[in-house]
Every structure is written in structure tokens, then in C-alpha cells.
Design an enzyme around this catalytic site. Structure first.
Site, PDB file in Angstrom:
ATOM      1  N   HIS A 258     -26.768   8.542 -24.974  1.00 30.81           N
ATOM      2  CA  HIS A 258     -26.345   7.887 -23.729  1.00 30.81           C
ATOM      3  C   HIS A 258     -25.853   8.930 -22.728  1.00 30.81           C
ATOM      4  CE1 HIS A 258     -25.151   4.353 -26.504  1.00 30.81           C
ATOM      5  NE2 HIS A 258     -26.241   3.960 -25.859  1.00 30.81           N
TER       6      HIS A 258
ATOM      7  N   ARG B 267     -35.963   6.125 -26.924  1.00 29.26           N
ATOM      8  CA  ARG B 267     -35.941   7.048 -28.066  1.00 29.26           C
ATOM      9  C   ARG B 267     -37.263   7.086 -28.802  1.00 29.26           C
ATOM     10  NH1 ARG B 267     -31.060   4.244 -31.020  1.00 29.26           N
ATOM     11  NH2 ARG B 267     -32.413   2.597 -30.340  1.00 29.26           N
TER      12      ARG B 267
ATOM     13  N   SER C 263     -26.044   3.885 -31.453  1.00 27.62           N
ATOM     14  CA  SER C 263     -24.665   3.425 -31.678  1.00 27.62           C
ATOM     15  C   SER C 263     -24.513   2.802 -33.053  1.00 27.62           C
ATOM     16  CB  SER C 263     -24.250   2.419 -30.595  1.00 27.62           C
ATOM     17  OG  SER C 263     -24.142   3.055 -29.342  1.00 27.62           O
TER      18      SER C 263
ATOM     19  N   LYS D 279     -21.335 -11.249 -29.856  1.00 26.05           N
ATOM     20  CA  LYS D 279     -21.501 -10.014 -30.603  1.00 26.05           C
ATOM     21  C   LYS D 279     -20.160  -9.507 -31.150  1.00 26.05           C
ATOM     22  CE  LYS D 279     -24.271  -5.855 -29.954  1.00 26.05           C
ATOM     23  NZ  LYS D 279     -24.919  -4.974 -28.998  1.00 26.05           N
TER      24      LYS D 279
END
Length: 152
Positions: free
Chosen positions: A17, A90, A127, A41
Site C-alpha cells: 500500500h 499484485r 493485509s 467485517k
């Protein structure tokens, strides 16, 4: 002003990030790091802590702003007059997922999505991997900016 919104949960912010944001600063007049709020979440770090991690990481970069938001990303873009959404890719799976979102956002608005490939040295970091390393008492400090290194 060319303003880009970089949305995410940043639970926590990673070196991947960090790299995308730094590179975005060279492309845009302002990069707004927008931490989304999703009541469904479960986060490892509180919203306040996640915001603090990002603010501390970019405390010396005046072109980076850090905010929180709820709702559709494109609605928030309109609210803050961001003409672009910045996203990092990615791998091919990221591309397929992000492409669908970008097409939807483009259909619902005039906001363009700009993709940057992650640097090879950070392309494996996510993450969720960082959270797993933290949960298992591993050395996560090589995966995150200095602002997160005291998190444990």
C-alpha cells in the site's frame, strides 16, 4: 486539481500500500487514502488505529490526506471531488477482481480507475498475510511501514 482516492480497509497498511501511495503522489496533486467502514467485517485493528497508522506513515507528505468513509466509493469520490480511483494490482486475480469493480464504477459514474502494478519486492504482501503473521507471533515488521511496527 487532480485528486485520486485510494480506498481500502488498510487492516493494517502494508509496504505494498505504502509503495502505491508514494507512486500515486507523483501522478496526482493529492492522494486521499480512504479507509472504508464495513460493519459486516471483523477487523484486527480499530478504525482509529488504522487511520493513525496511515497518517503517521505519511506525516511528512502533504499531498496525502487520510479519511474514513461509508457507502459506495464512487459516491464518496463525488463528495470530495476525486476524479480518479487509485488501485494496486499484485497478480492476475487482483486484476480480474478490480477490473469488474472498475467497469461497474465507470458505468455508474465518470470516475476513472487508475491501476498501478505493485513493486516486485512487495507483490506478495497482503493485509491478510500480515494479520496471520501477527496472530502467530511472527516478525511482521518486514511487511509494514514503521508506523505499524509498534502495533503488536
Amino acid at each position: 486539481m487532480r485528486r485520486a482516492l485510494f480506498p481500502g480497509s488498510f487492516d493494517p497498511i502494508t509496504l505494498g500500500h505504502y509503495d502505491i501511495i508514494l507512486r500515486g503522489v507523483h501522478l496526482f496533486d493529492e492522494v486521499v487514502v480512504a479507509i472504508g467502514i464495513n460493519a459486516e467485517k471483523k477487523y484486527m485493528f480499530s478504525l482509529e488505529k488504522r487511520k493513525q497508522f496511515v497518517e503517521e506513515a505519511f506525516k511528512n507528505e502533504p499531498k496525502v490526506k487520510v479519511v474514513t468513509y461509508k457507502g459506495l466509493t464512487i459516491d464518496f469520490c463525488k463528495k470530495i471531488d476525486a476524479q480518479f480511483i487509485l488501485r494496486g494490482l499484485r497478480n492476475p486475480a487482483d486484476f480480474e477482481f478490480e477490473k469488474a469493480i472498475a467497469h461497474t464504477n465507470r458505468k455508474l459514474s465518470k470516475i476513472e480507475t487508475v491501476f498501478l502494478l505493485t513493486a516486485a519486492r512487495t507483490s506478495y504482501i497482503s493485509s491478510s498475510i500480515v494479520r496471520d503473521v501477527i496472530r502467530n507471533n511472527g516478525d511482521f515488521t518486514v511487511l509494514v511501514p514503521d508506523s505499524v511496527k509498534v502495533a503488536k
